[in-house]
Structure formats: structure tokens, C-alpha cells
Design an enzyme around this catalytic site. Sequence first.
Site, PDB file in Angstrom:
ATOM      1  N   SER A  64     -30.480  12.147   5.949  1.00  0.00           N
ATOM      2  CA  SER A  64     -30.265  10.941   6.774  1.00  0.00           C
ATOM      3  C   SER A  64     -31.067   9.730   6.329  1.00  0.00           C
ATOM      4  CB  SER A  64     -30.579  11.234   8.241  1.00  0.00           C
ATOM      5  OG  SER A  64     -29.520  11.961   8.797  1.00  0.00           O
ATOM      6  N   LYS A  67     -28.937   6.975   5.277  1.00  0.00           N
ATOM      7  CA  LYS A  67     -28.316   6.054   6.242  1.00  0.00           C
ATOM      8  C   LYS A  67     -28.929   4.654   6.134  1.00  0.00           C
ATOM      9  CE  LYS A  67     -27.357   9.793   9.548  1.00  0.00           C
ATOM     10  NZ  LYS A  67     -27.896  10.533  10.714  1.00  0.00           N
ATOM     11  N   TYR A 191     -19.846  10.317   3.094  1.00  0.00           N
ATOM     12  CA  TYR A 191     -21.075  10.558   3.870  1.00  0.00           C
ATOM     13  C   TYR A 191     -21.817  11.803   3.366  1.00  0.00           C
ATOM     14  CZ  TYR A 191     -23.969  11.867   7.890  1.00  0.00           C
ATOM     15  OH  TYR A 191     -25.017  12.242   8.685  1.00  0.00           O
ATOM     16  N   TYR A 243     -34.237   9.489  15.897  1.00  0.00           N
ATOM     17  CA  TYR A 243     -33.357   9.997  16.962  1.00  0.00           C
ATOM     18  C   TYR A 243     -34.087  10.067  18.303  1.00  0.00           C
ATOM     19  CZ  TYR A 243     -31.581  11.341  12.478  1.00  0.00           C
ATOM     20  OH  TYR A 243     -31.209  11.316  11.165  1.00  0.00           O
ATOM     21  N   VAL A 261     -32.969  15.593   7.541  1.00  0.00           N
ATOM     22  CA  VAL A 261     -33.149  17.033   7.767  1.00  0.00           C
ATOM     23  C   VAL A 261     -33.525  17.806   6.499  1.00  0.00           C
ATOM     24  CG1 VAL A 261     -31.764  17.288   9.882  1.00  0.00           C
ATOM     25  CG2 VAL A 261     -30.660  17.517   7.628  1.00  0.00           C
TER      26      VAL A 261
HETATM   27  N1  GLN Z   1     -26.105  15.363   6.600  1.00  0.00           N
HETATM   28  C1  GLN Z   1     -26.827  15.631   7.821  1.00  0.00           C
HETATM   29  C2  GLN Z   1     -25.880  15.733   8.999  1.00  0.00           C
HETATM   30  O1  GLN Z   1     -25.003  14.928   9.110  1.00  0.00           O
HETATM   31  C3  GLN Z   1     -27.845  14.570   8.029  1.00  0.00           C
HETATM   32  C4  GLN Z   1     -28.588  14.713   9.328  1.00  0.00           C
HETATM   33  C5  GLN Z   1     -30.020  14.308   9.263  1.00  0.00           C
HETATM   34  O2  GLN Z   1     -30.623  14.252   8.189  1.00  0.00           O
HETATM   35  N2  GLN Z   1     -30.619  14.124  10.417  1.00  0.00           N
HETATM   36  O3  GLN Z   1     -25.977  16.588   9.799  1.00  0.00           O
END
Ligand code: GLN
Length: 313
Positions: A64, A67, A191, A243, A261
Amino acid sequence: MPALEQLVVDIATAMAERTARGRVADYIPELAKVSPAHFGLVVATADGHEVVAGDADTRFSIQSISKLFALVEALSRDADAVWRRVGREPSGSAFNSIVQLEAERGRPRNPFINAGALAVTDLIAQDDDPRAGAGAILRLVRRLAGDDSIAIDSAVAYSEAATGHRNAALAHFMKAEATIDGPVEQTLSTYFHQCAIAMSCRQLARAGRFLVHGGRDPASGEAVISAERARRINALMLTCGHYDASGEFAFRVGLPGKSGVGGGILAIAPGRASIAVWSPGLSAQGNSLLGTEALEMLAHGMGWNVFNPDPAP
Ligand code: GLN
């Protein structure tokens, strides 16, 4: 900077001794193979030094954290379109939550939860070549880090594509609500590939330097984004980057940060340093457990805090 060098060594030593290291993400099967024993930390200071410890040059899945780079790319193309699609409020929900999206009629709260990131990536994925969107994000990351060896780990991308049903649900729902324009499969594939960009802490810390310097890349002198946009992205990282643990991160660390993650966190001490930390074990909210603790120690030790900076020791 001897105080910083000693502090980074002390943090790495303390983290190596921790036995409670959190849980490695296993909902993406390829990520479950990563050992929780890793720890890396790189501080790229505003005056051009890099202070490193642990697995500073081992590549991991940025997940993430991508992003952030996708947002920079999409804002550069069409900022109005981004803000028509997504909001700028913390969600207070899990990164992959579905319930809030339906209650709010398909408009994601912010660009850093999965729904918001999919809506942002959809703006980049609008291209005939399905690989072009992730390629554009990869090119941006390479330019910011000054390193063309950065690549997408396709095993991770395919692993998530095979199991990413929650993301597919979010994307299809947003297609039904007209938040997403493109073919859903193309948006999802873009993505998953951007999330699978693999970088070391050193590369990631370098890629974050433009946010330390008001949008200007100190290596090239180039304005990547305006100073106003850099301030706003830092604000979003602070309020939404972790988050439903974003408030806790602001409370403990007091710096803008974006987690993934894969266990990485990119944190920005404006005017001071770009910091990348990696420890694959996660908290219940999906943020690096030891990464957060290491940043707390670093920010506290250096007096780096956007709310009430102390003089550096
Ligand atoms: N690719 C992961 C997902 O969409 C990314 C989530 C994350 O890093 N929090 O679940």
C-alpha cells in the site's frame, strides 16, 4: 550526525531482541513466505546523508505504500478528477472494508484505503495497454529513487490476483456506482502490479525525499509536485496513512507515514528526513508492529514531530 547514527544503531539492536514481532500477512500467499525476523531502517537526511541499519538493502513488497506514488501520478494527470472520485477524510475502518463504501454510495473516504486507491489507479489504468498504468507508477518510483533497477515482483502480483476477491468486490461495486470507468479487470491488474513493486528501505527512503523538501527532488533539483501539493499529501499521510490506526500513529510518532502489508512504512519528517523502515510482522490493523515502534523511538529521540518539534539533541 553522530546522535542520529547512534540512535539508529540502538533502535536496530532493540528491535533485533524483540520476540513479539506481529504476524506476517498471509492473505496474499506469496507474502506469507517472508521471514518475520527481518528489520531494516534507512534515514535519508535533508543534508544528503543516509544512516542505515539492518536489512537496509533487502527488497520487500511495498504494497500500500504504492498508493502514495499512484496518487502523485494521478494528481499530476488530473487533480480535479481525483477529488471528484475520492474524499480526504480518515475512514476509521480497515484498509479493505466494504461496508462503508456501500453506505457512502461508492465514494471512498480517501485515496489510501483500498477502495480509494482502486479509484485513483483506475484513472491511471485508462490505457489500451494493460501494463501501462503500473508501468507509469514504476517509472515515477524509479525516477524519485534515482534507481532503474526497481522492478515489479510478478509472483506477488499473480499471488494477489488469484486471491484478491475483496478488492474485486470493491472494484465491481464502484463500477456499479460509476466511481470507476475502466474495465474492472484492468484496474485490478494495474493495482495488484503497483502493490507488487519491490524496493529496499534505501530505495524507498530516497523515493520519499521530495516530500521532505516541499515537492522538490533534492537529487535532481526538479519540482516533482508543488509545495502546496506536497503539504497536502503529507496531511493525507498523517490522517489516513495507517487506516484505522492513523490516529494512534499520529499520537505515537507524530509524522506523516504510509504503511503497507509487506511490513514497510515510509515516514516524512518535513525539512529533516525521509525515513523507510521494514519489519514484516503486522499489528491487528495491518501496519508493521516493530516498524511503528522503531519510528516512535526515532522521532522521539530526534525531536522530529510535526506538532511540536523539539530542538534536535
Ligand atoms: N495489495 C494489498 C491489498 O489490497 C495492499 C494492502 C495494504 O498494504 N494495506 O490488500
